[in-house]
Design a protein around this motif. Structure first.
Motif, PDB file in Angstrom:
ATOM      1  N   UNK A 175      -2.722   6.358   7.079  1.00 17.43           N
ATOM      2  CA  UNK A 175      -4.290   6.281   7.308  1.00 17.43           C
ATOM      3  C   UNK A 175      -4.552   5.035   8.351  1.00 17.43           C
ATOM      4  N   UNK A 176      -4.137   3.892   7.977  1.00 14.04           N
ATOM      5  CA  UNK A 176      -4.566   3.052   8.637  1.00 14.04           C
ATOM      6  C   UNK A 176      -3.978   2.694  10.152  1.00 14.04           C
ATOM      7  N   UNK A 177      -2.740   3.226  10.129  1.00 13.92           N
ATOM      8  CA  UNK A 177      -2.201   3.469  11.566  1.00 13.92           C
ATOM      9  C   UNK A 177      -2.915   4.403  12.288  1.00 13.92           C
ATOM     10  N   UNK A 178      -3.526   5.463  11.787  1.00 12.99           N
ATOM     11  CA  UNK A 178      -4.351   6.444  12.476  1.00 12.99           C
ATOM     12  C   UNK A 178      -5.533   5.691  12.869  1.00 12.99           C
ATOM     13  N   UNK A 199       1.060  -1.069  -0.073  1.00 14.46           N
ATOM     14  CA  UNK A 199      -0.049   0.003   0.040  1.00 14.46           C
ATOM     15  C   UNK A 199       0.929   1.344   0.062  1.00 14.46           C
ATOM     16  N   UNK A 200       0.292   2.405  -0.552  1.00 12.98           N
ATOM     17  CA  UNK A 200       1.223   3.670  -0.207  1.00 12.98           C
ATOM     18  C   UNK A 200       1.313   3.979   0.914  1.00 12.98           C
ATOM     19  N   UNK A 201       2.347   4.794   1.190  1.00 18.50           N
ATOM     20  CA  UNK A 201       2.604   5.357   2.592  1.00 18.50           C
ATOM     21  C   UNK A 201       1.425   6.163   3.081  1.00 18.50           C
ATOM     22  N   UNK A 202       0.887   7.031   2.250  1.00 23.53           N
ATOM     23  CA  UNK A 202      -0.390   7.555   2.596  1.00 23.53           C
ATOM     24  C   UNK A 202      -1.465   6.647   3.195  1.00 23.53           C
ATOM     25  N   UNK A 203      -1.511   5.536   2.374  1.00 22.15           N
ATOM     26  CA  UNK A 203      -2.626   4.679   3.075  1.00 22.15           C
ATOM     27  C   UNK A 203      -2.097   3.895   4.370  1.00 22.15           C
ATOM     28  N   UNK A 204      -0.958   3.658   4.389  1.00 18.44           N
ATOM     29  CA  UNK A 204      -0.234   3.092   5.797  1.00 18.44           C
ATOM     30  C   UNK A 204      -0.693   4.081   6.799  1.00 18.44           C
TER      31      UNK A 204
END
Length: 95
Positions: A48-51, A41-46
């Motif tokens: 978001x998932x971590x948040x 996944x993109x760094x942006x998706x990661x």
């Protein structure tokens, strides 16, 4: 929906997969014997998932769990064949 690819193919096409994720906005699931192993996944998706894992979301769960009980509408219990009624009292079955 994520694109699935076997691990052997992912090894051979790794640079292309990275480009598809970063520039194409795709999500790629790498599989072994048809079972998911990892996801690209993109760094942006990661981020978001971590948040989304942030425990501050627990407040919403607590507020939902404290919602008061609403009584059934008249005639609803017999309509659905509900015979028991919970009164909130706990009785010891051994007594």
């Amino acid at each position: 929906m994520a694109h699935e690819i076997p691990v052997t193919q992912a090894r051979a096409e790794f640079a292309e997969l990275i480009n598809r994720v970063v520039y194409g906005g795709e999500r790629v699931v790498v599989t072994r014997h048809g079972k998911p192993l990892v996801a690209l996944v993109s760094a942006a998706d990661l981020e978001f998932l971590e948040s989304a894992d942030d425990p501050s979301g627990e407040e919403a769960v607590r507020s939902v769990s404290t919602v008061r009980e609403v009584p059934s509408a008249p005639g609803e219990r017999p309509r659905f064949g509900i015979a028991a009624h919970y009164t909130g009292e706990h009785r010891d079955p051994s007594s």
